[in-house]
Each structure stands twice: as C-alpha cells, then as structure tokens.
Design a protein around this motif. Structure first.
Motif, PDB file in Angstrom:
ATOM      1  N   HIS A 270      -6.454  -0.324   0.355  1.00 52.24           N
ATOM      2  CA  HIS A 270      -5.689   0.609  -0.188  1.00 52.24           C
ATOM      3  C   HIS A 270      -4.632  -0.140  -0.940  1.00 52.24           C
TER       4      HIS A 270
ATOM      5  N   SER B 126      -3.719   6.604   7.157  1.00 54.24           N
ATOM      6  CA  SER B 126      -4.773   5.229   6.736  1.00 54.24           C
ATOM      7  C   SER B 126      -5.282   4.508   8.037  1.00 54.24           C
TER       8      SER B 126
ATOM      9  N   TYR C  67      -3.041  13.282   8.834  1.00 53.02           N
ATOM     10  CA  TYR C  67      -3.485  12.318   7.956  1.00 53.02           C
ATOM     11  C   TYR C  67      -2.978  11.000   8.181  1.00 53.02           C
TER      12      TYR C  67
ATOM     13  N   ASN D 102       0.400   4.237  -0.879  1.00 50.69           N
ATOM     14  CA  ASN D 102       0.122   5.530  -0.414  1.00 50.69           C
ATOM     15  C   ASN D 102      -0.433   5.384   1.082  1.00 50.69           C
ATOM     16  N   SER D 103       0.039   4.296   1.754  1.00 49.25           N
ATOM     17  CA  SER D 103      -0.515   4.136   3.145  1.00 49.25           C
ATOM     18  C   SER D 103       0.839   4.092   4.163  1.00 49.25           C
TER      19      SER D 103
ATOM     20  N   GLU E 112      -5.615  10.483  -0.187  1.00 44.06           N
ATOM     21  CA  GLU E 112      -5.530  10.188  -1.437  1.00 44.06           C
ATOM     22  C   GLU E 112      -4.261  10.467  -2.271  1.00 44.06           C
ATOM     23  N   ASP E 113      -3.694  11.659  -1.832  1.00 37.90           N
ATOM     24  CA  ASP E 113      -2.523  11.948  -2.512  1.00 37.90           C
ATOM     25  C   ASP E 113      -1.526  12.632  -1.431  1.00 37.90           C
TER      26      ASP E 113
ATOM     27  N   TRP F 155      -7.501   9.296   5.890  1.00 44.14           N
ATOM     28  CA  TRP F 155      -6.850   8.815   4.555  1.00 44.14           C
ATOM     29  C   TRP F 155      -6.486   9.891   3.654  1.00 44.14           C
TER      30      TRP F 155
ATOM     31  N   GLU G 202       0.883  -1.311  -0.036  1.00 43.61           N
ATOM     32  CA  GLU G 202      -0.087   0.119  -0.092  1.00 43.61           C
ATOM     33  C   GLU G 202       0.956   1.206   0.075  1.00 43.61           C
TER      34      GLU G 202
END
Length: 412
Positions: free
Chosen positions: A48, A239, A237, A15-16, A262-263, A260, A13
C-alpha cells in the motif's frame, strides 16, 4: 535548490497509518517551500505504499550495514537529512556525520517509542506506568540518545513535549512541536448528517500493537453497546489483518472485521460514531483526527485524547471506564442534538490545533533559524556532541564489522 534526504523506516503508506500521513505532509511541506526531496529506506516494497514519483519525490532503496550508503550520500550531498524514527538515526546517523557533517539533522519521532513501550508493559502487569518504567528501559536510552544527537526532533504531542523537557530534561532548543498538519479547506466540505449515517467503526493498522489491543478491548465493550442497540454493527477497518483478527468476524453479533479500507475518510463519514478505546500508546491518534475531519463524533480514552486538545470541548466523550464508555457511546448514537453538538466541536479543535498553514510556516522558520545558527546551536548541545563521539563510534564499528562479514560471505 536545497536538498532534503529522508531516511525512512518503511515506505510511506498514508492510507494505512497516521505515521505515513504525517511523513507525507512533512515532505510535501518541503516541496512547497522550494526544496528537492529524496526518500530512501532499507525496507522492502509494500502493498500500500504511495507513488512517490507522482508526488515529485525521488526515491532509492538502501542497505543496512553497507558502505554503499557512504558513496550515495556523498554524491547526493543533502542540506538536510531527516531520520524517520530513532532506529534510522542509529543505523545511518554516523554515516551522515562522517560524509555530510554540515547537513542539518532532523529526527521525526512520529511518537515516543519508549513511552508506548512503557505503557504496554504496565498494562500487561495491570498497573499504572511509573517513571522507572521509562528510565530503566533500553528503548528510552536509545531514543533519548538519538534525540540528543540530532539538531532538532519533531515531536507530535504536547504531552510528549512536556515529558521530554520536564522528565528527561531535554533542552527545548532541540525540540519542535509538530502535530498532524491538516488542510482546513478539506474540512469545509459538507459532510453527511446524523440521519445519513449508521453503525459504529474503528480503524487502524493491525500491525500496530495499540490498534490490535483496541480490537481485543472492543470485544468486551461491544456486547454492552449491542445490548442497548441490537441492530447496530461495529465495522473494524485496518491494513494487514492477520488470521487471528479475521477469525473474530461475527455477523451474528455485528462485530465485523472489514480489513483494508481504500478510502478511510469514506468509511469514517458513513459511520455515526468512531470508537477508540486506546489503553496504551503514544503520540496523537490519526483515527481521531480523521474523525474530526469527517465530522464524526468519537468516544475515546484519556490516552487516546492525550496531547490532542487543551481547553477545547472534545467532539464526543472521553472515558477510561468500560461501562461508562459503552453508555456514552449508546447515548451519543441515539441523541441527535448531542451528536450535532459534538460534530460542531470538530471544527473548533481542528482550527485551533492542526492548521497546516500555521504549523508548516513555524517549522520552515525554525529550520531556517537553525541553518543560520548551526554552529552556535551545536556548540550549546554538549550532550549531543558527547554522544556522537562515543555512541556513534560503537555503532560505527559494529556496522563496519557486519559489512565486512557480508563481504567475506560474498567472496566465499
């Protein structure tokens, strides 16, 4: 085409977590150098996880303590097997040894679990970590054993490289320093200026204990910052925020649990400063690397910056004192000249430590050397062969016992 099998602790993941980003950068490196890559894991699918098929990576779900893995790996017959953290080597290492003895075995440690755990225990006891915290830990014995059983372990931090060589007396031939690999072309993008940004931020998977501790510690630091900057906000921020985290959301004080992102790069670039008061942990910190990539100055601790720089100037400030941490955050937030100077330090540090081209070439060269000298390399690693003989046998029989119990249950 040579085959690489990656046995993952979880589905990647990126992005996590920094671990997910690091894993993807290694697999992409193998693909770029002509290897075929397959990723397998006993972990359940996650919300994710990245689309591996879109990356050109095949994937398969595998089971713990199940003989089906033997048939799977024999049929795949990989040239290289990379374990994602020592727990996967414990579970599947003996099966790889049994069915593909010639496969090169790599261990991606991500960060040293035993170091993070020892620091956590010391923090809870309100004292400094000692050598005894490491040496008396079952976690350390398991992790160091896995490192010795593998042909090569990838170590993300220079601090951890020194710890393994000097404190645990691991032979350097079994270790390879591999920090996060950053495509420096991505860093050439013009980022937002001082005037275009506002507020503070931090980011990190809430399931990761050091990240949760950061949130709790920021609760103590934030009132000191807010007192000097009453209109500022802290955006947190990450996850998988649990209810205990979302309960801390407080618009009145500007302490905002965003959850979370997203970017991650977008929310980082919109912020004026990244706050990372990390009190325990290991490896190197993905949030601080992302801050450098987006030209966002940061305030962190000695643990947070550990292994991330040597003689370069940090792009912000480093402090272990709560009041000084808050004071430096306010100063950097208000002072545009100081902010721009810190921003410029990002490029210097990225190019000197995290150049993906140089780091990738060095890793592939090391792997090719090991492939050519595999027999001699393993002969020299007597401790590893001894551990494979004894430790792997005990793991093997325990796993076979569990597998038989599961079969008996199915029959009933």
């Amino acid at each position: 085409m040579k085959k690489v099998l990656v046995i993952g602790y979880v589905w990647p993941e990126p992005n996590s977590s920094a671990a997910g980003t690091h894993m993807m950068s290694i697999m992409r490196l193998f693909l770029a150098n002509g290897y075929s890559v397959e990723f397998s894991t006993p972990c359940a699918l996650s919300d994710h996880m990245i689309d591996l098929e879109a990356e050109g990576i095949s994937s398969k779900s595998i089971e713990l303590n199940c003989d089906s893995f033997d048939e799977y790996i024999k049929e795949l017959n990989p040239d290289i097997v990379m374990f994602d953290r020592f727990m996967m080597e414990e579970q599947f290492g003996w099966r790889v040894e049994k069915n593909c003895p010639n496969a090169l075995k790599l261990l991606d440690t991500e960060d040293l679990q035993c170091l993070r755990n020892a620091r956590h225990q010391a923090l809870k006891a309100n004292r400094e970590m000692t050598k005894a915290d490491l040496f008396t830990s079952d976690l350390a014995k398991r992790e160091i054993s896995a490192i010795l059983r593998c042909d090569l372990s990838l170590i993300i931090s220079s601090f951890e490289m020194n710890l393994l060589k000097e404190t645990f007396k691991i032979d350097e031939s079994l270790l390879h320093h591999l920090p996060f690999m950053v495509d420096l072309k991505r860093c050439e993008i013009k980022r937002k200026s001082f005037e275009q940004r506002e507020h503070f931020m931090t980011i990190g998977n809430f399931r990761h204990a050091p990240n949760w501790d950061v949130v709790l510690y920021l609760q103590k630091i934030w009132p000191l910052i807010r007192k000097e900057l009453p209109k500022a906000q802290l955006h947190i921020y990450g996850s998988y925020p649990p209810p205990k985290a979302t309960a801390l959301n407080n618009p009145k004080t500007g302490f905002l649990i965003k959850g979370w992102a997203e970017d991650a790069f977008e929310v980082m670039e919109n912020s004026k400063l990244c706050l990372a008061p990390i009190r325990f942990g290991a490896g190197i910190k993905g949030k601080l690397l992302d801050a450098m990539i987006t030209k966002t100055p940061s305030i962190t601790t000695s643990v947070g910056s550990e292994g991330m720089y040597t003689n370069e100037s940090w792009p912000g400030f480093i402090s272990d004192d709560m009041e000084e941490f808050a004071s430096k955050a306010v100063e950097l937030y208000k002072n545009e000249d100081l902010w721009n100077k810190s921003k410029d330090n990002c490029d210097t540090l990225l190019s000197s430590k995290y150049n993906a081209t140089i780091l990738g070439e060095n890793l592939i060269l090391k792997i090719k050397e090991l492939e050519e000298n595999r027999k001699e390399h393993r002969v020299e690693n007597f401790m590893g062969s001894m551990l494979r003989h004894h430790s792997m046998a005990s793991t093997k029989y325990m796993s076979q016992w569990i597998a038989q119990k599961n079969k008996d249950k199915e029959i009933k």
